[in-house]
Design a protein around this motif. Structure first.
Motif, PDB file in Angstrom:
ATOM      1  N   GLU A 109       0.824  -1.195   0.000  1.00  0.00           N
ATOM      2  CA  GLU A 109       0.000   0.000   0.000  1.00  0.00           C
ATOM      3  C   GLU A 109       0.869   1.259   0.000  1.00  0.00           C
ATOM      4  O   GLU A 109       0.566   2.238  -0.667  1.00  0.00           O
ATOM      5  CB  GLU A 109      -0.936   0.010   1.215  1.00  0.00           C
ATOM      6  CG  GLU A 109      -1.979  -1.090   1.204  1.00  0.00           C
ATOM      7  CD  GLU A 109      -2.972  -0.912   0.084  1.00  0.00           C
ATOM      8  OE1 GLU A 109      -3.264   0.252  -0.255  1.00  0.00           O
ATOM      9  OE2 GLU A 109      -3.445  -1.923  -0.461  1.00  0.00           O
ATOM     10  N   GLU A 110       1.966   1.197   0.789  1.00  0.00           N
ATOM     11  CA  GLU A 110       2.910   2.311   0.842  1.00  0.00           C
ATOM     12  C   GLU A 110       4.315   1.739   0.715  1.00  0.00           C
ATOM     13  O   GLU A 110       4.978   1.467   1.712  1.00  0.00           O
ATOM     14  CB  GLU A 110       2.752   3.096   2.139  1.00  0.00           C
ATOM     15  CG  GLU A 110       1.382   3.744   2.288  1.00  0.00           C
ATOM     16  CD  GLU A 110       1.285   4.605   3.520  1.00  0.00           C
ATOM     17  OE1 GLU A 110       2.356   4.949   4.078  1.00  0.00           O
ATOM     18  OE2 GLU A 110       0.169   4.934   3.925  1.00  0.00           O
ATOM     19  N   HIS A 142       9.446   2.190  -6.358  1.00  0.00           N
ATOM     20  CA  HIS A 142       9.138   3.553  -6.794  1.00  0.00           C
ATOM     21  C   HIS A 142       7.976   3.549  -7.790  1.00  0.00           C
ATOM     22  O   HIS A 142       7.042   4.350  -7.680  1.00  0.00           O
ATOM     23  CB  HIS A 142      10.384   4.175  -7.420  1.00  0.00           C
ATOM     24  CG  HIS A 142      10.159   5.566  -7.929  1.00  0.00           C
ATOM     25  ND1 HIS A 142       9.952   6.645  -7.085  1.00  0.00           N
ATOM     26  CD2 HIS A 142      10.095   6.053  -9.203  1.00  0.00           C
ATOM     27  CE1 HIS A 142       9.766   7.734  -7.813  1.00  0.00           C
ATOM     28  NE2 HIS A 142       9.848   7.402  -9.106  1.00  0.00           N
ATOM     29  N   ALA A 168       4.775   2.730  -5.979  1.00  0.00           N
ATOM     30  CA  ALA A 168       4.261   3.872  -5.213  1.00  0.00           C
ATOM     31  C   ALA A 168       3.519   4.848  -6.124  1.00  0.00           C
ATOM     32  O   ALA A 168       2.429   5.333  -5.796  1.00  0.00           O
ATOM     33  CB  ALA A 168       5.414   4.576  -4.501  1.00  0.00           C
ATOM     34  N   LYS A 169       4.093   5.131  -7.289  1.00  0.00           N
ATOM     35  CA  LYS A 169       3.430   6.031  -8.238  1.00  0.00           C
ATOM     36  C   LYS A 169       2.111   5.440  -8.727  1.00  0.00           C
ATOM     37  O   LYS A 169       1.106   6.137  -8.845  1.00  0.00           O
ATOM     38  CB  LYS A 169       4.362   6.292  -9.424  1.00  0.00           C
ATOM     39  CG  LYS A 169       5.572   7.143  -9.065  1.00  0.00           C
ATOM     40  CD  LYS A 169       6.467   7.365 -10.271  1.00  0.00           C
ATOM     41  CE  LYS A 169       5.765   8.212 -11.312  1.00  0.00           C
ATOM     42  NZ  LYS A 169       6.658   8.508 -12.472  1.00  0.00           N
ATOM     43  N   GLN A 170       2.137   4.109  -8.989  1.00  0.00           N
ATOM     44  CA  GLN A 170       0.913   3.458  -9.454  1.00  0.00           C
ATOM     45  C   GLN A 170      -0.157   3.471  -8.367  1.00  0.00           C
ATOM     46  O   GLN A 170      -1.349   3.683  -8.654  1.00  0.00           O
ATOM     47  CB  GLN A 170       1.232   2.011  -9.872  1.00  0.00           C
ATOM     48  CG  GLN A 170       0.126   1.306 -10.605  1.00  0.00           C
ATOM     49  CD  GLN A 170      -0.131   1.899 -11.980  1.00  0.00           C
ATOM     50  OE1 GLN A 170       0.738   2.508 -12.558  1.00  0.00           O
ATOM     51  NE2 GLN A 170      -1.337   1.733 -12.489  1.00  0.00           N
ATOM     52  N   ASN A 171       0.255   3.259  -7.106  1.00  0.00           N
ATOM     53  CA  ASN A 171      -0.700   3.290  -5.995  1.00  0.00           C
ATOM     54  C   ASN A 171      -1.335   4.668  -5.845  1.00  0.00           C
ATOM     55  O   ASN A 171      -2.547   4.795  -5.613  1.00  0.00           O
ATOM     56  CB  ASN A 171      -0.001   2.898  -4.687  1.00  0.00           C
ATOM     57  CG  ASN A 171       0.213   1.404  -4.582  1.00  0.00           C
ATOM     58  OD1 ASN A 171      -0.310   0.640  -5.382  1.00  0.00           O
ATOM     59  ND2 ASN A 171       1.004   0.977  -3.613  1.00  0.00           N
ATOM     60  N   ASP A 172      -0.514   5.715  -5.975  1.00  0.00           N
ATOM     61  CA  ASP A 172      -1.054   7.073  -5.882  1.00  0.00           C
ATOM     62  C   ASP A 172      -2.074   7.323  -6.986  1.00  0.00           C
ATOM     63  O   ASP A 172      -3.135   7.920  -6.758  1.00  0.00           O
ATOM     64  CB  ASP A 172       0.082   8.093  -5.984  1.00  0.00           C
ATOM     65  CG  ASP A 172       0.965   8.082  -4.751  1.00  0.00           C
ATOM     66  OD1 ASP A 172       0.489   7.586  -3.699  1.00  0.00           O
ATOM     67  OD2 ASP A 172       2.113   8.541  -4.828  1.00  0.00           O
ATOM     68  N   LYS A 173      -1.750   6.864  -8.179  1.00  0.00           N
ATOM     69  CA  LYS A 173      -2.661   7.047  -9.311  1.00  0.00           C
ATOM     70  C   LYS A 173      -3.966   6.291  -9.087  1.00  0.00           C
ATOM     71  O   LYS A 173      -5.059   6.813  -9.331  1.00  0.00           O
ATOM     72  CB  LYS A 173      -1.974   6.553 -10.582  1.00  0.00           C
ATOM     73  CG  LYS A 173      -2.758   6.826 -11.852  1.00  0.00           C
ATOM     74  CD  LYS A 173      -1.965   6.392 -13.074  1.00  0.00           C
ATOM     75  CE  LYS A 173      -2.759   6.657 -14.352  1.00  0.00           C
ATOM     76  NZ  LYS A 173      -2.001   6.224 -15.560  1.00  0.00           N
ATOM     77  N   LYS A 183      -5.233   5.375  -6.188  1.00  0.00           N
ATOM     78  CA  LYS A 183      -5.982   5.991  -5.091  1.00  0.00           C
ATOM     79  C   LYS A 183      -6.783   7.191  -5.578  1.00  0.00           C
ATOM     80  O   LYS A 183      -7.950   7.371  -5.221  1.00  0.00           O
ATOM     81  CB  LYS A 183      -5.027   6.418  -3.978  1.00  0.00           C
ATOM     82  CG  LYS A 183      -4.535   5.266  -3.110  1.00  0.00           C
ATOM     83  CD  LYS A 183      -3.594   5.764  -2.029  1.00  0.00           C
ATOM     84  CE  LYS A 183      -3.096   4.601  -1.176  1.00  0.00           C
ATOM     85  NZ  LYS A 183      -2.130   5.054  -0.153  1.00  0.00           N
ATOM     86  N   LYS A 184      -6.151   8.005  -6.416  1.00  0.00           N
ATOM     87  CA  LYS A 184      -6.850   9.178  -6.948  1.00  0.00           C
ATOM     88  C   LYS A 184      -8.030   8.752  -7.814  1.00  0.00           C
ATOM     89  O   LYS A 184      -9.119   9.331  -7.732  1.00  0.00           O
ATOM     90  CB  LYS A 184      -5.886  10.028  -7.753  1.00  0.00           C
ATOM     91  CG  LYS A 184      -4.840  10.740  -6.899  1.00  0.00           C
ATOM     92  CD  LYS A 184      -3.871  11.526  -7.757  1.00  0.00           C
ATOM     93  CE  LYS A 184      -2.804  12.206  -6.897  1.00  0.00           C
ATOM     94  NZ  LYS A 184      -1.816  12.930  -7.731  1.00  0.00           N
TER      95      LYS A 184
END
Length: 482
Positions: free
Chosen positions: A113-114, A130, A133-138, A140-141
């Protein structure tokens, strides 16, 4: 010996041994003095190398040596190899498991998740983490955006008054809002996944779904529980394929009723306006043609005057009703004392009451509400005026204003003719008269109590009616207290 019989053997009992004269090495030694051979020993049951020599006394001595093939040697060594390799293999497995666990454990404990949070892993995984993390942020949005859209859609769908049902292309329910469930008297759970016929077996509902499945829009009227619904169905296309169906149910019961009332009102207005106009035209024509005697001119003029006055009253009442129908809100709200207002209305109707020797009294207490004075005055005037009009000679009317915990109540009680039980539900309708012949005598327009009802609705007040034929009536207006 020279005959092939075994005289001595250092391994086996010679008595049990067969004649060896046919053995190649023995045969050659007896004939040529020397012989060699390799064959399976029947005594030792092993591959054996033999050499035989003929001695001077004619006997033969034979020596032998057993030997193994490569395959047999390897086969014999396998057991020893297995004994040696088994603990080595077990040790290798134990070490490999431990090493594998040490390698995999950090990967298994990754916080996906993080990825950058508390992840003590190999440096070689940093680029992967890395990207994760970018994919998770995307994601989540995107999830937050989709959730907001879904919540917004659900809120809109659940709170619209119209019933909305979403079906798949086989007629099974994907979504149904609260209004649709109430229309079909369903519980608030377990309706998705059911076929449309599980809601209602109406042919119209099935026809609407089938038409949409065939790619056609459809519209019809569905009747259920004494209410009417305009049902609209439309197919939902995704890449030229019908993937679903939307059914929309609009409650048109009130609209149909309003249309009916409007038609009746138009017809009644035409009739009510035509009646006094006909009288006015008729009497005027008689006077114009000189067909009225001189002594009757005053009488005819009075009839024309009365009909004209009735016509004006009727038009005024129609205008008032139209304003109330439109819920005209331009009129200012103000603090009004119902007791004082009722007293003023009684004063205005004093002459009218004295004509029938009717005693009008008021009792109660001061009670202030927020409202439109003009409308409230019309409401009270019509109630008291009716109580006087439809009262008996020498009767009485009592007006009372009082407060309760939740309401301010204005009641008007008379000793008049009363209202039959079968007419109580309809007396607030426009132009409805209990006794049409008597109403004409009293000069009523038939709109008074309709104005009362609309005025009460304008002020969110309730009306209660108590009446008994030939014993009088009592009308209550219940205004909510702040």
């Amino acid at each position: 010996n020279s005959e092939g019989r075994v005289l001595f053997d250092n391994v086996s009992n010679v008595e049990s041994m067969e004649n060896h004269s046919s053995r190649p090495e023995v045969f050659n030694a007896l004939r040529y003095g020397y012989g060699e051979a390799v064959h399976q020993s029947k005594t030792l049951d092993e591959q054996t190398f033999y050499r035989a020599i003929k001695l001077n006394d004619g006997t033969v001595i034979r020596v032998s040596s057993t030997f193994n093939s490569v395959y047999k040697s390897v086969l014999e060594a396998v057991l020893y190899l297995f004994i040696i390799l088994l603990p080595v293999i077990i040790l290798i497995i134990i070490i490999a498991n431990k090493l594998t666990k040490n390698i995999i454990e950090p990967l298994n404990n990754l916080n996906l998740e993080e990825p950058y949070s508390n992840n003590n892993v190999y440096d070689e995984l940093s680029p992967l983490l890395h990207r994760m993390a970018k994919q998770n942020d995307k994601l989540k949005k995107q999830y937050i955006k989709l959730k907001e859209q879904e919540d917004e859609f659900k809120t809109i769908i659940e709170n619209v008054r119209e019933g909305i049902i979403v079906l798949n292309n086989r007629g099974y329910i994907l979504s149904i809002n609260r209004s649709a469930e109430e229309i079909f008297s369903l519980s608030r759970s377990g309706n998705t996944g059911k076929h449309i016929l599980a809601l209602n077996r109406s042919k119209i509902l099935l026809k609407a779904a089938e038409e949409a499945m065939d790619g056609n829009s459809y519209e019809a009227i569905l009747k259920k529980d004494n209410r009417k619904y305009n049902i609209l169905s439309s197919p939902v296309y995704i890449e030229n394929y019908i993937e679903g169906i939307i059914l929309l149910l609009l409650d048109i019961t009130e609209k149909e009723e309003r249309d009916r009332i409007r038609r009746e009102f138009s017809a009644n207005v035409s009739h009510e306006l035509k009646t006094p106009l006909t009288s006015i035209i008729g009497y005027s024509e008689l006077m114009k043609n000189g067909m009225v005697k001189e002594e009757d001119v005053t009488k005819v003029s009075k009839r024309i005057y009365n009909e004209s006055k009735h016509l004006i009253s009727l038009i005024d009442d129609i205008i008032r009703l139209s304003k109330l129908d439109e819920k005209e809100s331009e009129l200012p709200l103000e603090e009004i004392d119902l007791y004082e207002l009722a007293n003023q209305v009684i004063y205005r109707l004093d002459v009218h009451a004295k004509e029938k020797n009717i005693n009008v009294t008021i009792s109660g207490e001061s009670a202030v509400i927020s409202g439109v004075k003009q409308i409230l005055e019309e409401v009270i005037y019509n109630i008291i005026d009716n109580a006087i009009k439809y009262n008996n000679q020498d009767g009485s009317v009592n007006v009372n204003v009082r407060k309760t915990v939740n309401n301010i109540i204005l009641s008007v009680e008379d000793t008049g003719i009363g209202i039959p039980a079968e007419d109580k539900q309809r007396i607030f309708e426009r132009f409805y008269r209990v006794d049409k012949s008597h109403s004409k005598d009293t000069g009523g327009t038939g709109l008074g109590l309709s104005i009362v009802r609309h005025g009460a609705e304008f002020h969110n007040a309730k009306i209660e009616l108590q009446s008994e034929l030939d014993k009088g009536s009592k009308i209550k207006l219940l205004f909510q207290r702040k």
